[in-house]
Design an enzyme around this catalytic site. Structure first.
Site, PDB file in Angstrom:
ATOM      1  CG  ASN A   1      34.616  39.098 -30.118  1.00 18.59           C
ATOM      2  OD1 ASN A   1      33.617  38.692 -30.727  1.00 18.59           O
ATOM      3  ND2 ASN A   1      35.476  38.269 -29.546  1.00 18.59           N
TER       4      ASN A   1
ATOM      5  CB  CYS B   1      36.370  35.277 -23.519  1.00 23.37           C
ATOM      6  SG  CYS B   1      35.847  36.916 -22.998  1.00 23.37           S
TER       7      CYS B   1
END
Length: 397
Positions: free
Chosen positions: A153, A328
Site C-alpha cells: 500500500n 492507517c
C-alpha cells in the site's frame, strides 16, 4: 484549478455507477438478507447471492460460497490470521508474515504472539519483495500460516506470489494474502495463484467504505477458520452479523467495473504515472521507492532529499492530496516501517511522499500536481541551510 486527489491508496471515490446500483437497497428493497418468509428479506438475500457470485468470478473463485463478507480488509485480515491459527492449533503454532505488511496483519500477528503463537517476520529486499528462498528457510514443521501481501500500500511493489505460495504449500502451510491494493487493479486469479485465503476491501476499488471480504478456499483442501465474531452464525458460521446489503451490492458492482476495464485503465495509469515521475525526477536529489517494474500502475513513492515529506504534504494540503505513508498510520511521527524495511535511511524515509493515481485522474491533474509539488519542494529547500550548503558545493547533485 480544482484540488487534485492523488491519494487513491488511502481510499477511492465511489464510482457513480456503483452508487446507482446501491441506492435501491437503502430505501426500496431494504430488507435483512437473513429474514425469511417475506419479499423484503428474500429480495435482499437474492441480491447478496448475485453479488457473491459476481465477486467470486472477479477473483477467479469457482465456488461463490468461498466469499465471506466482512466490514473491510482489516477485519478480513484478523479473521484469516486469528481464525486459522485457532482452528489449526493442533497442527502447530508458527505464523510467518513479511516486514512490509499492513498494520492489520502486523498488529494481529503481535497480538497472537502474546497468546503463545510464534511469529517470524521475513525481511524484504531493497525493492520490497520477499525471496522465496528466504521463506523456504523460515518455514518449520510447526508453521500453520504464511501471510504475505500481494501489492504494498505504500511503495506499490507486487510480490512473486505464485512462487511464495508454492514454497508454503510444499511444506504443508496455508497461505494468506492481503490483496486490498490489488483486487480490481491487477489481474488476479485465486485458483491460478493457489492461495488459501485472500483479503480485500470495497473502498479501494471505487466501492463504498465499511464492506470487504475474505476468500476462503473450499476445496482441495477445504480451509477452516474459527470465528472471531459470534452471534447468529451468518456467513456459514464464520462471520456473524447482519449483512451490509447495499455495501455488498456496491462492492460487486465495483469489482465488475474494475475487471471490465482493467487492461485499458492499467495502461492509462502507467502513462500518467510515468509523466509525473519524469517531471519530479528532474528535480535534484530525488528517487523512487519500490520495485522499478513489478508495482501497481498508479503508485509512485518518491523521496525528496533535504525536505520532510510531511512538510510537502502540508504545503500542498489545499491543492494536491498526497500521503507520506499508510493512511492507517499517518498520525505517527516515526519513519514508515515499509521504507525502513527496504533499507531506506530515516532521513530519506521521512523525505518520502506517496502519490496514488486513480480512475478519474487526468493529464491536466498530473501537470498541475507536478508543478505544485516541484514548487513546494523548492520552497522548503530554500529554507534549509543543509540544502544551500550542499548545492553550493555540488550544484548538480
Amino acid at each position: 484549478m480544482r484540488p487534485v486527489y492523488l491519494d487513491h491508496h488511502a481510499t477511492t471515490p465511489v464510482d457513480p455507477r456503483v452508487l446507482e446500483a446501491m441506492l435501491p437497497y437503502f430505501t426500496e428493497t431494504f430488507g435483512n438478507a437473513a429474514s425469511k418468509g417475506h419479499a423484503w428479506g428474500e429480495t435482499a438475500e437474492d441480491a447478496v447471492a448475485v453479488a457473491r457470485a459476481d465477486i467470486a468470478a472477479a477473483l477467479g473463485a469457482e465456488d461463490a460460497k468461498s466469499i465471506v463478507f466482512t466490514s473491510g480488509a482489516t477485519e478480513s485480515d484478523n479473521l484469516a490470521l486469528q481464525g486459522a491459527m485457532a482452528w489449526y492449533r493442533e497442527r502447530g503454532n508458527h505464523l510467518i508474515v513479511s516486514a512490509i505488511e499492513h498494520k492489520a496483519v502486523l498488529d494481529t500477528a503481535r497480538a497472537l504472539e502474546k497468546t503463545g503463537i510464534e511469529v517470524t517476520v521475513l525481511p524484504v529486499d531493497t525493492n520490497g519483495q520477499v525471496s522465496p528462498d528466504v521463506l523456504d528457510k523460515a518455514i518449520t514443521p510447526h508453521t500453520v500460516l504464511v501471510s504475505i501481501m500481494h501489492a504494498n500500500n505504500e511503495i506499490g511493489t507486487i510480490q512473486p506470489l505464485q512462487d511464495l505460495v508454492t514454497v508454503a504449500h510444499r511444506h504443508g502451510a496455508l497461505f494468506h494474502t492481503d490483496a486490498t491494493q490489488s483486487v480490481g487493479h491487477v489481474p488476479l486469479d485465486v485458483a491460478a495463484l493457489d492461495v488459501d485465503l485472500l483479503s480485500f476491501s470495497a473502498h479501494k476499488l471505487y466501492g463504498p467504505k465499511g464492506v470487504g471480504g475474505l476468500y476462503v478456499r473450499r476445496h482441495s483442501p477445504r480451509v477452516r477458520l474459527s470465528p472471531i465474531l459470534h452471534g447468529g452464525g451468518h456467513e456459514a458460521g464464520m462471520r456473524s452479523g447482519t449483512l451490509n446489503v447495499p455495501g455488498i451490492v456496491g462492492m460487486a458492482a465495483a469489482c465488475k467495473l474494475a475487471m471490465a476495464g482493467l487492461a485499458d485503465e492499467t495502461a492509462r495509469l502507467l502513462r500518467l504515472k510515468e509523466r509525473l515521475a519524469a517531471r519530479l525526477l528532474a528535480l535534484p536529489g530525488t528517487g523512487v521507492n519500490g520495485h522499478p517494474t513489478d508495482r501497481l500502475a498508479g503508485n509512485l513513492n518518491m523521496w525528496f532529499r533535504w525536505v520532510e515529506g510531511e512538510s510537502v504534504s502540508l504545503q500542498l494540503a489545499h491543492e494536491v492530496a498526497v500521503s507520506t505513508g499508510s493512511a492507517c498510520t499517518s498520525a505517527s511521527l516515526t519513519p514508515s516501517h515499509v521504507l525502513r524495511a527496504i533499507g531506506l535511511s530515516d532521513d530519506l524515509a521521512n523525505a518520502s511522499v506517496r502519490f496514488g493515481l486513480g480512475r478519474f485522474t487526468t493529464e491536466t491533474d498530473i501537470d498541475f500536481a507536478a508543478e505544485r509539488v516541484g514548487a513546494a519542494v523548492e520552497r522548503l529547500r530554500s529554507m534549509s541551510p543543509l540544502y544551500r550548503r550542499t548545492m553550493a558545493v555540488e550544484p548538480t547533485s
